[in-house]
Design an enzyme around this catalytic site. Structure first.
Site, mmCIF file in Angstrom:
data_model
loop_
_atom_site.group_PDB
_atom_site.id
_atom_site.type_symbol
_atom_site.label_atom_id
_atom_site.label_comp_id
_atom_site.label_asym_id
_atom_site.label_seq_id
_atom_site.Cartn_x
_atom_site.Cartn_y
_atom_site.Cartn_z
ATOM 1 C CG PHE A 1 -2.286 -0.216 0.908
ATOM 2 C CD1 PHE A 1 -2.714 -1.504 0.236
ATOM 3 C CD2 PHE A 1 -3.468 0.588 1.278
ATOM 4 C CE1 PHE A 1 -3.963 -1.735 0.199
ATOM 5 C CE2 PHE A 1 -4.781 0.416 1.062
ATOM 6 C CZ PHE A 1 -5.010 -1.076 0.200
ATOM 7 C CD GLN B 1 -6.110 9.754 2.989
ATOM 8 O OE1 GLN B 1 -6.928 8.838 3.270
ATOM 9 N NE2 GLN B 1 -4.762 9.636 3.429
ATOM 10 C CG HIS C 1 -8.704 7.172 -2.141
ATOM 11 N ND1 HIS C 1 -8.119 6.560 -3.124
ATOM 12 C CD2 HIS C 1 -8.287 6.077 -1.321
ATOM 13 C CE1 HIS C 1 -7.878 5.318 -3.054
ATOM 14 N NE2 HIS C 1 -7.615 5.064 -1.930
ATOM 15 C CG LEU D 1 -11.924 4.046 -2.545
ATOM 16 C CD1 LEU D 1 -11.543 5.564 -2.281
ATOM 17 C CD2 LEU D 1 -11.555 3.316 -1.016
ATOM 18 C CD GLU E 1 -2.838 3.478 -1.143
ATOM 19 O OE1 GLU E 1 -3.652 4.509 -0.620
ATOM 20 O OE2 GLU E 1 -1.986 3.193 -0.352
ATOM 21 N NE ARG F 1 -5.221 5.936 0.494
ATOM 22 C CZ ARG F 1 -5.853 5.367 1.425
ATOM 23 N NH1 ARG F 1 -6.740 6.022 2.208
ATOM 24 N NH2 ARG F 1 -6.128 4.162 1.209
ATOM 25 C CG HIS G 1 -11.139 8.007 1.103
ATOM 26 N ND1 HIS G 1 -12.030 6.968 1.010
ATOM 27 C CD2 HIS G 1 -9.947 7.322 1.797
ATOM 28 C CE1 HIS G 1 -11.679 5.826 1.559
ATOM 29 N NE2 HIS G 1 -10.354 5.910 1.954
ATOM 30 N NE ARG H 1 -7.225 6.643 6.622
ATOM 31 C CZ ARG H 1 -7.375 5.672 5.781
ATOM 32 N NH1 ARG H 1 -6.802 4.350 5.914
ATOM 33 N NH2 ARG H 1 -8.410 5.833 4.751
HETATM 34 C C1 FAD Z 1 -14.981 3.265 0.480
HETATM 35 C C2 FAD Z 1 -14.120 3.128 1.551
HETATM 36 C C3 FAD Z 1 -12.981 2.199 1.507
HETATM 37 C C4 FAD Z 1 -12.313 2.294 2.501
HETATM 38 N N1 FAD Z 1 -11.169 1.266 2.628
HETATM 39 C C5 FAD Z 1 -10.212 0.968 3.646
HETATM 40 C C6 FAD Z 1 -9.155 0.060 3.696
HETATM 41 O O1 FAD Z 1 -9.163 -0.522 2.823
HETATM 42 N N2 FAD Z 1 -8.283 0.114 4.654
HETATM 43 C C7 FAD Z 1 -8.697 1.091 5.954
HETATM 44 O O2 FAD Z 1 -7.586 0.980 6.660
HETATM 45 N N3 FAD Z 1 -9.590 1.933 5.815
HETATM 46 C C8 FAD Z 1 -10.200 2.085 4.737
HETATM 47 N N4 FAD Z 1 -11.454 3.022 4.784
HETATM 48 C C9 FAD Z 1 -11.520 3.765 5.917
HETATM 49 C C10 FAD Z 1 -12.252 3.126 7.125
HETATM 50 O O3 FAD Z 1 -13.110 2.048 6.695
HETATM 51 C C11 FAD Z 1 -13.000 3.851 8.140
HETATM 52 O O4 FAD Z 1 -12.363 4.750 8.784
HETATM 53 C C12 FAD Z 1 -13.147 2.968 9.397
HETATM 54 O O5 FAD Z 1 -14.104 1.805 8.701
HETATM 55 C C13 FAD Z 1 -14.387 3.769 10.432
HETATM 56 O O6 FAD Z 1 -14.786 3.015 11.290
HETATM 57 P P1 FAD Z 1 -15.637 3.517 12.634
HETATM 58 O O7 FAD Z 1 -16.038 2.391 13.350
HETATM 59 O O8 FAD Z 1 -15.284 4.810 12.933
HETATM 60 O O9 FAD Z 1 -16.996 4.199 11.988
HETATM 61 P P2 FAD Z 1 -18.195 3.574 10.714
HETATM 62 O O10 FAD Z 1 -17.859 2.152 10.198
HETATM 63 O O11 FAD Z 1 -18.467 4.618 9.665
HETATM 64 O O12 FAD Z 1 -19.550 3.617 11.469
HETATM 65 C C14 FAD Z 1 -20.290 4.556 11.948
HETATM 66 C C15 FAD Z 1 -21.266 4.254 12.929
HETATM 67 O O13 FAD Z 1 -21.862 5.624 13.586
HETATM 68 C C16 FAD Z 1 -23.370 5.335 13.435
HETATM 69 N N5 FAD Z 1 -23.841 7.021 13.476
HETATM 70 C C17 FAD Z 1 -23.320 8.158 12.875
HETATM 71 N N6 FAD Z 1 -24.047 9.105 13.358
HETATM 72 C C18 FAD Z 1 -25.008 8.688 14.035
HETATM 73 C C19 FAD Z 1 -26.094 9.420 14.736
HETATM 74 N N7 FAD Z 1 -26.194 10.505 14.668
HETATM 75 N N8 FAD Z 1 -26.841 8.430 15.679
HETATM 76 C C20 FAD Z 1 -26.983 7.117 15.676
HETATM 77 N N9 FAD Z 1 -25.924 6.483 14.924
HETATM 78 C C21 FAD Z 1 -24.937 7.171 14.265
HETATM 79 C C22 FAD Z 1 -23.583 4.918 11.954
HETATM 80 O O14 FAD Z 1 -24.831 4.320 12.006
HETATM 81 C C23 FAD Z 1 -22.537 3.753 11.823
HETATM 82 O O15 FAD Z 1 -22.902 2.621 12.680
HETATM 83 C C24 FAD Z 1 -12.432 3.117 3.472
HETATM 84 C C25 FAD Z 1 -13.457 4.055 3.798
HETATM 85 C C26 FAD Z 1 -14.379 3.946 2.752
HETATM 86 C C27 FAD Z 1 -15.403 5.055 2.753
#
Ligand code: FAD
Length: 571
Positions: A117, A230, A232, A242, A245, A276, A343, A384
């Protein structure tokens, strides 16, 4: 109105990797925990992650190298104590989730496969084809469920109970029927994820509207390093969906309209696998100088044809599908058109190494925690590295869950909540439901997204940022004049989207204000009028606060420097 009050030890907002990992640890330790989520847990954005999750596992890799790559990638703004903790626990985190059932892709010798990566000195991203996030999320959700964690899904959290530095619950409503409830708890954790939806072209789920950040900011709590967003390098042309990468990790090459492999000019050594921020600027530069491709010349080519169908189907099947569905281009047969897409957000809710929320650079709140993308711990600094964010969410989710258990055991008092404390949320809902203005959510959101992308995107100047500040002021004023058509109480998405727009308007002001004040270029924040990094004046974290009129004031906090002293960053 007599609003019901539900009591529990811990309430977690968000059921992505961070929320689920914390909830499992807390429940396993015998404490009661409720997870509130506006989506079904498996629809959280974590499940959309494709490429991989980092850990120094292989024979020729080591933890210190992972730390160094992360700190260098962050343009030296990451806090090195947090980086050391995360990177040193990464191998254990992978084994932990694997033993719970996450099926990673394997090497021929049976060990976990790892792909290269950007910005990483070794192939370090563990992956499950190109569905890594979904595999991890399904595993951790099942395990949390198995422990008996209560998931209240399709509940919208709109406020926290927070006074005198202490948090004691949240206020939410049921999306099915709009019934409000107060959740009164000893500890409150936010894991509300990312917020790139404020930008026109972005890779994020519709739910990624940064609610958690604005909810905190409206209580006078600070947000940290918000200027670092960031972009992407590879989103599908037009939509920004997306293309991980992983595509470049597996050998994808970038070409401009003249057929040049242009990364030779920008990062001769790392080429397409530079970090990135470097690749995104290179692409935007090619486009600005007229060497873009596609109908509006706003894209470049990503060529994977040399990999062949077999490898593409083995390693990148989802990506192939996405490009066929949304662009009509088959990466097996032809180069696909990609462009830069908003992203990930490096900044967020400031927390210490155990996830406790800060109320200033040096003071902590009580009973309030955050982890995952909404938090800024800060392991990513100004930029990141790919595959470090799933690690951040999974590791810190679990780690903060453990910290909450310790704090509960040392005795956090429950401050009793009363029904009247739901009034703030009820007023916000009543205002939106009853207001009869002429502005629509879709109209204002479009203007916000277009202008943020244009004026506060990959390239920024004093002029573009000041312009954006004025635009945001006007949009906030016009928001007071909003009107929604759906007045019903069942799954009122009009109402929800209007509330979310309010959040986006609030946190966007933090991004712009932080970017105006940071008169240097570092990581993802690139000021054309200040193209160099300025460690003398800006090797520091931004802490920003919002007052009731929406004005932002700033102060700064120290960066934790460890064994890696800031150096020039070359790739
Ligand atoms: C398309 C894509 C591909 C990615 N690929 C990678 C990768 O390959 N490797 C990597 O390391 N990272 C990757 N990332 C980044 C990574 O996926 C995220 O940063 C990470 O999964 C975030 O996890 P989280 O638990 O913080 O939040 P999330 O998984 O986004 O969960 C957020 C939660 O908050 C809840 N929520 C939000 N607001 C409220 C509210 N007001 N009331 C109730 N619930 C609420 C939602 O329901 C959800 O359950 C990618 C991101 C994207 C968008």
């Amino acid at each position: 109105m007599d609003v019901p009050i539900v009591n529990t030890d811990v309430v977690i907002v968000g059921s992505g990797l961070a929320g689920c990992a914390a909830a499992r640890e807390i429940k396993k330790a015998g404490k009661d925990v409720i997870v509130l989520t506006k989506l079904h847990p498996l629809r959280s954005h974590s499940g959309a992650a494709q490429g991989g999750v980092n850990a120094a596992l292989s024979e020729d890799d080591d933890i210190e190298l992972h730390m160094f790559d992360t700190v260098k990638g962050s343009d030296y703004l990451a806090d090195q104590d947090a980086v050391e903790l995360m990177c040193s626990k990464a191998p254990e985190t992978i084994r932990w989730i694997e033993h719970m059932g996450a099926a990673f892709s394997r090497r021929p010798d049976g060990r976990i496969a790892q792909r290269p990566f950007g910005g990483q000195s070794r192939p370090r991203a563990c992956f499950a084809k190109d569905r890594t996030g979904l595999t991890l999320l399904q595993t951790i959700f099942e395990q949390a469920d198995r422990e008996g964690v209560q998931f209240w899904d399709e509940w919208y959290v709109a406020d926290i109970l927070y006074e005198d530095g202490k948090a004691y619950g949240v206020v939410a409503y049921d999306l099915r029927d709009m019934k409000p409830t107060i959740f009164n708890a000893k500890a409150v954790m936010f894991a509300t994820g990312g917020y790139a939806r404020a930008f026109k072209i972005n890779s994020n789920a519709h739910a990624n509207t940064g609610d958690g950040l604005s909810i905190f900011a409206r209580h006078g709590l600070p947000l940290e390093d918000m200027e670092f967003v960031q972009f992407h390098p590879s989103g599908l042309a037009g939509s920004g969906i997306l293309i991980s990468e992983a595509a470049r990790g597996e050998g994808g090459k970038l070409y401009n309209s003249e057929g040049e492999r242009f990364m030779e000019k920008y990062a001769p050594e790392k080429m397409e696998l530079a970090p990135r921020d470097v690749v995104a600027r290179a692409i935007m530069n090619e486009i600005r100088e007229g060497r873009g491709v596609g109908p509006d010349k706003m894209a470049v080519y990503l060529d994977l044809t040399h990999l062949g169908e077999e490898k593409i189907m083995e390693r990148l099947p989802e990506l192939r599908d996405l490009a066929i569905t949304f662009l009509g281009q088959d990466m097996v047969k032809e180069p696909i058109m990609i462009t830069v897409t908003a992203h990930y957000s490096m900044g967020g809710i400031p927390v210490n190494i155990d996830g406790r929320v800060k109320k200033s650079p040096k003071e902590l709140t009580e009973g309030l925690y955050a982890a995952g993308e909404c938090a800024c711990v800060s392991v990513h600094g100004a930029n990141r590295l790919g595959a470090n964010s799933l690690l951040d969410a999974l590791f810190f989710g679990r780690h903060v869950g453990e910290a909450i258990v310790r704090d509960l055991e040392s005795g956090i008092e429950l401050r009793k909540a009363s029904s009247e404390e739901a009034q703030g949320m009820l007023d916000e809902i009543a205002f939106i439901m009853n207001n009869n203005g002429k502005e629509t959510t879709a109209g204002l959101r479009q203007e916000l997204q277009d202008s943020m992308f244009e004026n506060c995107g990959v390239f920024r100047t004093e002029e573009s940022l000041q312009k954006q500040k004025e635009i945001l002021k006007r949009l906030r004023k016009r928001f007071k004049n909003i009107r929604i058509d759906d007045k019903s109480k069942t799954f009122n998405t009009d109402l929800q989207e209007a509330i979310e727009l309010g959040h986006m308007l609030d946190f966007s002001a933090f991004i712009v204000e932080g970017a105006i004040a940071r008169k240097e270029s570092r990581g993802a924040h690139y000021r054309e009028d200040y193209p160099n990094r300025d460690d003398k004046n800006f090797l520091k974290h931004t802490f920003a606060y919002m007052d009731e009129e929406g004005n932002i004031s700033l102060e700064y906090g120290d960066v934790v420097i460890g064994k890696f002293k800031p150096q020039e960053r070359k790739y």
